[in-house]
Design a protein around this motif. Structure first.
Motif, mmCIF file in Angstrom:
data_model
loop_
_atom_site.group_PDB
_atom_site.id
_atom_site.type_symbol
_atom_site.label_atom_id
_atom_site.label_comp_id
_atom_site.label_asym_id
_atom_site.label_seq_id
_atom_site.Cartn_x
_atom_site.Cartn_y
_atom_site.Cartn_z
ATOM 1 N N TYR A 241 9.185 -7.464 0.471
ATOM 2 C CA TYR A 241 7.925 -6.974 -0.090
ATOM 3 C C TYR A 241 7.666 -5.527 0.323
ATOM 4 C CZ TYR A 241 3.293 -7.511 -2.114
ATOM 5 O OH TYR A 241 2.181 -7.388 -2.908
ATOM 6 N N ILE A 242 6.702 -4.923 -0.334
ATOM 7 C CA ILE A 242 6.312 -3.539 -0.056
ATOM 8 C C ILE A 242 5.888 -3.406 1.405
ATOM 9 C CG2 ILE A 242 4.709 -1.695 -0.696
ATOM 10 C CD1 ILE A 242 4.353 -3.211 -3.385
ATOM 11 N N ASP A 243 6.326 -2.331 2.054
ATOM 12 C CA ASP A 243 5.912 -2.061 3.423
ATOM 13 C C ASP A 243 4.547 -1.390 3.380
ATOM 14 O OD1 ASP A 243 5.545 -1.322 6.052
ATOM 15 O OD2 ASP A 243 7.592 -0.625 6.348
ATOM 16 N N THR A 244 3.505 -2.198 3.335
ATOM 17 C CA THR A 244 2.144 -1.656 3.175
ATOM 18 C C THR A 244 1.698 -0.859 4.400
ATOM 19 O OG1 THR A 244 1.289 -3.799 3.941
ATOM 20 C CG2 THR A 244 1.433 -3.457 1.571
ATOM 21 N N GLU A 245 2.170 -1.237 5.576
ATOM 22 C CA GLU A 245 1.785 -0.505 6.782
ATOM 23 C C GLU A 245 2.308 0.930 6.732
ATOM 24 O OE1 GLU A 245 -0.228 -1.622 8.998
ATOM 25 O OE2 GLU A 245 -0.352 -3.653 8.185
ATOM 26 N N ARG A 246 3.563 1.088 6.280
ATOM 27 C CA ARG A 246 4.137 2.439 6.187
ATOM 28 C C ARG A 246 3.407 3.260 5.135
ATOM 29 N NH1 ARG A 246 10.547 3.100 5.576
ATOM 30 N NH2 ARG A 246 10.352 2.267 7.693
ATOM 31 N N LEU A 247 3.057 2.632 4.011
ATOM 32 C CA LEU A 247 2.327 3.341 2.970
ATOM 33 C C LEU A 247 0.981 3.837 3.469
ATOM 34 C CD1 LEU A 247 3.019 1.229 -0.241
ATOM 35 C CD2 LEU A 247 3.639 3.618 0.139
ATOM 36 N N ALA A 248 0.302 2.993 4.233
ATOM 37 C CA ALA A 248 -1.006 3.368 4.761
ATOM 38 C C ALA A 248 -0.891 4.564 5.700
ATOM 39 C CB ALA A 248 -1.639 2.185 5.482
ATOM 40 N N VAL A 249 0.132 4.565 6.539
ATOM 41 C CA VAL A 249 0.328 5.662 7.493
ATOM 42 C C VAL A 249 0.719 6.951 6.776
ATOM 43 C CG1 VAL A 249 1.768 6.480 9.395
ATOM 44 C CG2 VAL A 249 0.914 4.132 9.392
ATOM 45 N N SER A 250 1.511 6.843 5.694
ATOM 46 C CA SER A 250 1.999 8.030 4.985
ATOM 47 C C SER A 250 0.971 8.584 4.003
ATOM 48 C CB SER A 250 3.293 7.705 4.230
ATOM 49 O OG SER A 250 3.075 6.690 3.262
ATOM 50 N N ASN A 251 -0.138 7.873 3.796
ATOM 51 C CA ASN A 251 -1.177 8.344 2.881
ATOM 52 C C ASN A 251 -2.506 8.481 3.620
ATOM 53 O OD1 ASN A 251 -0.196 8.412 -0.134
ATOM 54 N ND2 ASN A 251 0.737 6.588 0.772
ATOM 55 N N LEU A 252 -2.550 9.454 4.524
ATOM 56 C CA LEU A 252 -3.783 9.723 5.249
ATOM 57 C C LEU A 252 -4.701 10.598 4.393
ATOM 58 C CD1 LEU A 252 -2.310 10.423 8.798
ATOM 59 C CD2 LEU A 252 -3.309 8.300 7.925
ATOM 60 N N PRO A 253 -6.013 10.374 4.441
ATOM 61 C CA PRO A 253 -6.936 11.138 3.592
ATOM 62 C C PRO A 253 -7.042 12.609 3.982
ATOM 63 C CG PRO A 253 -8.152 9.753 5.132
ATOM 64 C CD PRO A 253 -6.710 9.369 5.252
ATOM 65 N N GLN A 254 -7.052 13.474 2.950
ATOM 66 C CA GLN A 254 -7.306 14.898 3.181
ATOM 67 C C GLN A 254 -8.779 15.133 3.473
ATOM 68 O OE1 GLN A 254 -4.777 17.628 0.492
ATOM 69 N NE2 GLN A 254 -5.292 15.881 -0.817
ATOM 70 N N PHE A 255 -9.615 14.353 2.786
ATOM 71 C CA PHE A 255 -11.047 14.372 3.087
ATOM 72 C C PHE A 255 -11.579 12.959 2.940
ATOM 73 C CE2 PHE A 255 -10.934 15.377 -1.501
ATOM 74 C CZ PHE A 255 -11.815 14.436 -2.006
ATOM 75 N N GLN A 256 -12.738 12.704 3.565
ATOM 76 C CA GLN A 256 -13.249 11.334 3.615
ATOM 77 C C GLN A 256 -14.776 11.344 3.668
ATOM 78 O OE1 GLN A 256 -12.383 8.915 7.234
ATOM 79 N NE2 GLN A 256 -11.264 7.567 5.845
ATOM 80 N N ILE A 257 -15.387 10.368 2.987
ATOM 81 C CA ILE A 257 -16.834 10.212 2.991
ATOM 82 C C ILE A 257 -17.181 8.786 3.389
ATOM 83 C CG2 ILE A 257 -17.196 11.947 1.180
ATOM 84 C CD1 ILE A 257 -17.565 9.574 -0.773
ATOM 85 N N LEU A 258 -18.437 8.566 3.726
ATOM 86 C CA LEU A 258 -18.936 7.232 4.069
ATOM 87 C C LEU A 258 -20.042 6.844 3.096
ATOM 88 C CD1 LEU A 258 -18.975 4.822 6.095
ATOM 89 C CD2 LEU A 258 -20.792 6.067 7.330
ATOM 90 N N THR A 259 -19.973 5.633 2.582
ATOM 91 C CA THR A 259 -21.003 5.123 1.678
ATOM 92 C C THR A 259 -20.982 3.597 1.732
ATOM 93 O OG1 THR A 259 -21.874 5.220 -0.589
ATOM 94 C CG2 THR A 259 -19.486 5.114 -0.340
ATOM 95 N N ASP A 260 -21.746 2.956 0.850
ATOM 96 C CA ASP A 260 -21.811 1.495 0.813
ATOM 97 C C ASP A 260 -21.166 0.966 -0.455
ATOM 98 O OD1 ASP A 260 -23.178 1.122 3.250
ATOM 99 O OD2 ASP A 260 -25.080 1.641 2.295
#
Length: 378
Positions: A241-260
């Motif tokens: 299956y897809i290595d989701t952990e590696r994908l998450a680490v390799s796709n860090l946000p350039q910018f990020q906001i907080l909302t609901d």
């Protein structure tokens, strides 16, 4: 067969069985539920299968003999729902090919198959099992992300990956466009990874509650969820299956906001009036996030206030609306929303992570940009 049993309990079991058995099949017996009486244990066993998944349920009853027969699964559930009274009697004489169901002043007579013609599945009893709770909650957060198409060359994308780790159960799913990972029962520790069809997990989730506890184990070819008088078995899928952990680490946000999540959901739903099932644009400008849609019918936009967390909060990105809508319906609480390199959308809550690839802006917008100033003025 002569059985007296609680009608509501048998009805619930019949409905679950009907959800497993196929509605149509070249083998008529496949559309049936197998009923087996055991006078020594005082239980009626209700079994159904579609060869991808199987279900065995046991219900307390009063039985005067031992017998086994198969009857159409959906018809059985429909008859029990129509009958009145607290108890129902199932009866057939000798090897008669007809089964009678009676309760109150009503009685049904239905054709039955002998148990020998029913393709009874092999129900596994794995020795090594892990306790698991919260199956419905986990399924809500993960099943929607799996592919529902019929392309034979993408079997793994129809699956969900259940991984038992030292920190508990984790699940992931993907249709190739979006990826979601979610935390499950933190007490379900182990070192096993299982691939099963998303629809198999969804079927189980619809038959139980979040407080229901199962013992989960595998025989190598199937995974079994066991509870007292309840065994649900699903075929395992082979493959990496897809290595989701590696994908998450390799796709860090350039910018990020907080909302609901509720605010995002409401904003998206109001915007989709002009683009149902199409594309949705997310425009970032500091403390403002705008959803927008464009189509031949017109355009719409909706804006909410957000809290900047990191990076330069700006830019416009487009995504498939149906995937994003399904994700927001599966999530709850506060969410960190970010954009990674290449426009990858990242939604992160306390117990789930969602990634969705960007897409091109709608063709309508692209055509407007091609127009010259004189054409726009005209």
């Amino acid at each position: 067969m002569r059985v007296t049993i609680n009608r509501a309990e048998l009805l619930n079991a019949a409905k679950r069985a009907a959800a497993i058995a196929p509605s149509s099949s070249l083998i008529k017996e496949m559309t049936c539920t197998l009923l087996e009486t055991d006078s020594s244990s005082g239980k009626l066993t209700v079994t159904s299968t579609n060869m991808e998944m199987s279900l065995e349920q046991k219900i307390r009853c009063v039985s005067q003999d031992e017998d086994a027969l198969a009857v159409n699964a959906r018809l059985l559930a429909a008859m029990l729902e129509k009958l009145s009274g607290e108890m129902v009697e199932l009866r057939r004489e000798g090897c008669d090919r007809a089964l009678g169901l009676s309760s109150g002043e009503a009685e049904y007579i239905v054709s039955a198959f002998e148990h020998g013609s029913y393709p009874k599945p092999e129900m596994p009893f794995p020795e090594d099992t892990v306790k698991v709770r919260g199956i419905p909650a986990l399924a809500r957060r993960i099943v929607f992300a799996a592919s529902t198409d019929d392309k034979a060359d993408r079997p793994l994308l129809k699956c969900v990956n259940l991984t038992f780790t030292k920190d508990g159960l984790r699940a992931s799913g993907s249709d190739g466009t979006c990826i979601v990972t979610a935390n499950g029962d933190s007490t379900s520790t182990g070192n096993t990874s299982l691939l099963l069809l998303a629809k198999s997990l969804d079927k189980l989730a619809r038959m139980c509650g979040d407080k229901d506890e199962f013992r989960v184990g595998t025989t190598g070819k199937t995974v079994a969820f066991l509870r007292e008088d309840f065994i649900y078995s699903a075929r395992l899928v082979q493959g990496a299956y897809i290595d989701t952990e590696r994908l998450a680490v390799s796709n860090l946000p350039q910018f990020q906001i907080l909302t609901d999540v509720p605010d995002l959901r409401k904003c998206l739903e109001s915007t989709l009036a002009f683009g149902p099932g199409g594309k949705v644009g997310l425009s970032f400008d500091g403390q403002r996030l705008t959803f927008q849609c464009r189509s031949e019918l017109g355009s719409s936009a909706s804006t909410i206030s957000v809290i900047p967390l990191k990076g330069s909060i700006q830019g416009e990105y487009w995504f498939l609306a149906s995937n994003l809508e399904a994700c927001l319906h599966a999530m709850t609480g506060s969410v960190k929303l970010g954009i990674a390199t290449g426009g990858m959308l990242i939604l992160e809550t306390e117990d789930a992570l969602y990634l969705q690839t960007a897409t091109r802006a709608p063709a309508i917008q692209a055509e407007e940009k091609k127009k010259t100033p004189s054409q726009k003025a005209a």
